[in-house]
Motif scaffolding. Structure first.
Motif, PDB file in Angstrom:
ATOM      1  N   UNK A   1       0.786  -1.225   0.000  1.00 24.07           N
ATOM      2  CA  UNK A   1       0.000   0.000   0.000  1.00 24.07           C
ATOM      3  C   UNK A   1       0.817   1.272   0.000  1.00 24.07           C
ATOM      4  N   UNK A   2       1.886   1.295   0.780  1.00 23.30           N
ATOM      5  CA  UNK A   2       2.627   2.533   1.022  1.00 23.30           C
ATOM      6  C   UNK A   2       3.545   2.891  -0.139  1.00 23.30           C
ATOM      7  N   UNK A   3       3.395   4.116  -0.619  1.00 24.48           N
ATOM      8  CA  UNK A   3       4.278   4.641  -1.662  1.00 24.48           C
ATOM      9  C   UNK A   3       4.471   6.125  -1.396  1.00 24.48           C
ATOM     10  N   UNK A   4       5.587   6.466  -0.797  1.00 27.91           N
ATOM     11  CA  UNK A   4       5.838   7.831  -0.380  1.00 27.91           C
ATOM     12  C   UNK A   4       5.801   8.817  -1.537  1.00 27.91           C
ATOM     13  N   UNK A   5       6.274   8.388  -2.713  1.00 28.84           N
ATOM     14  CA  UNK A   5       6.332   9.311  -3.850  1.00 28.84           C
ATOM     15  C   UNK A   5       4.941   9.735  -4.310  1.00 28.84           C
ATOM     16  N   UNK A   6       3.947   8.863  -4.188  1.00 32.80           N
ATOM     17  CA  UNK A   6       2.578   9.235  -4.551  1.00 32.80           C
ATOM     18  C   UNK A   6       2.059  10.289  -3.582  1.00 32.80           C
ATOM     19  N   UNK A   7       2.254  10.052  -2.310  1.00 34.66           N
ATOM     20  CA  UNK A   7       1.808  11.017  -1.295  1.00 34.66           C
ATOM     21  C   UNK A   7       2.473  12.370  -1.497  1.00 34.66           C
ATOM     22  N   UNK A   8       3.776  12.363  -1.735  1.00 33.26           N
ATOM     23  CA  UNK A   8       4.506  13.624  -1.915  1.00 33.26           C
ATOM     24  C   UNK A   8       4.063  14.364  -3.166  1.00 33.26           C
ATOM     25  N   UNK A   9       3.872  13.627  -4.259  1.00 32.05           N
ATOM     26  CA  UNK A   9       3.461  14.251  -5.512  1.00 32.05           C
ATOM     27  C   UNK A   9       2.088  14.891  -5.367  1.00 32.05           C
TER      28      UNK A   9
END
Length: 270
Positions: A162-170
């Motif tokens: 589930x976790x994807x830091x780049x999606x959250x940051x973008x």
């Protein structure tokens, strides 16, 4: 098997396994975890310890957002095959990006994952859980995902799905595009451009939001089962501020009903 059912089954199995593991690894820490133990500075002068059970402030802070995402899930995922269809596809993806990004910023949710990981590593209960303010992705990967996977717990794999830091940051910095023609999400964070098909993002969204929901459900279920015993739940132990205490489960009258709650009592003498 429909995607939602598949994800729910995987998540529930992983949480059950993790809760069983931390219960066996450190029973007192497990009780503190399901009892929402926390440190509240300044209480010691009045009640003898800064440590409290049944700390609900984080839960209340998250309550409105949780109600929103649960309502969204009921409306859209009560049927099989929901797939961001037609002209509303971009709106659906954007709504789920909002839920997804807020979810992975929730201190309440993140603290729970850090605490489970710490217990399984033999570090005990993180009473005063200070979440990292820099290199968040690295800390979360190294301190939560990796240790859980090294201990053979499927929860680490579920988080990773589930976790994807780049999606959250973008999303937070408006560095994304939702393209309904190619049915893909394009992001442009500092780490570099990435593409996720609608199906790939939807899977990440579902693993994340179902994990958060089921974590809360299992914590509440275990809390109630323990408190309903109406007796001592732990042996005496020492709090971080040096007070010898014991945790009890009690049925407490609240209004017109009895509710299961945890209480921490100071142990007098040896």
């Amino acid at each position: 098997m429909p995607l939602v059912s598949k994800v729910q089954d995987e998540v529930c199995e992983a949480i059950e396994e993790a809760f069983d593991a931390i219960c066996k690894a450190d029973y007192i820490a497990f009780i503190l975890f399901i009892g929402r133990a926390e440190i509240q500075r300044g209480l010691k002068a009045h009640v003898g310890t800064d440590c409290v059970m049944e700390y609900m402030l984080d839960f209340y802070y998250d309550e409105t957002r949780a109600a929103y995402y649960l309502d969204y899930l009921r409306k859209n995922y009560s049927r099989d095959g929901y797939n961001y269809g037609g002209s509303a596809g971009a709106n659906d993806v954007t709504t789920e990006l909002t839920i997804y990004s807020h979810l992975w910023e929730s201190s309440y949710f993140m603290k729970s994952l850090y605490r489970i990981s710490a217990i399984i590593q033999g570090k005990g209960y993180l009473w005063e859980n200070v979440l990292p303010t820099h290199d968040v992705h690295k800390h979360f990967h190294d301190d939560v995902i990796v240790p859980l996977k090294e201990k053979g717990l499927e929860l680490g794999t579920i988080i990773e799905k589930g976790y994807k830091s780049s999606i959250r940051n973008a999303f937070a910095h408006s560095l994304y595009t939702v393209d309904t023609r190619s049915r893909a999400l394009y992001i442009r964070p500092k780490s570099g451009n990435e593409k996720f098909t609608f199906e790939e993002f939807q899977e990440k969204f579902l693993y994340s939001v179902i994990l958060m929901n089921k974590m809360e459900n299992y914590q509440e279920m275990n809390h109630n089962l323990a408190a309903e015993k109406n007796n001592a739940l732990t042996e005496p132990f020492i709090t971080p501020d040096g007070v010898k205490v014991q945790v009890f489960g009690k049925m407490v009258e609240r209004g017109d009903e009895l509710r299961p709650e945890f209480r921490m009592a100071k142990v007098i003498g040896d």
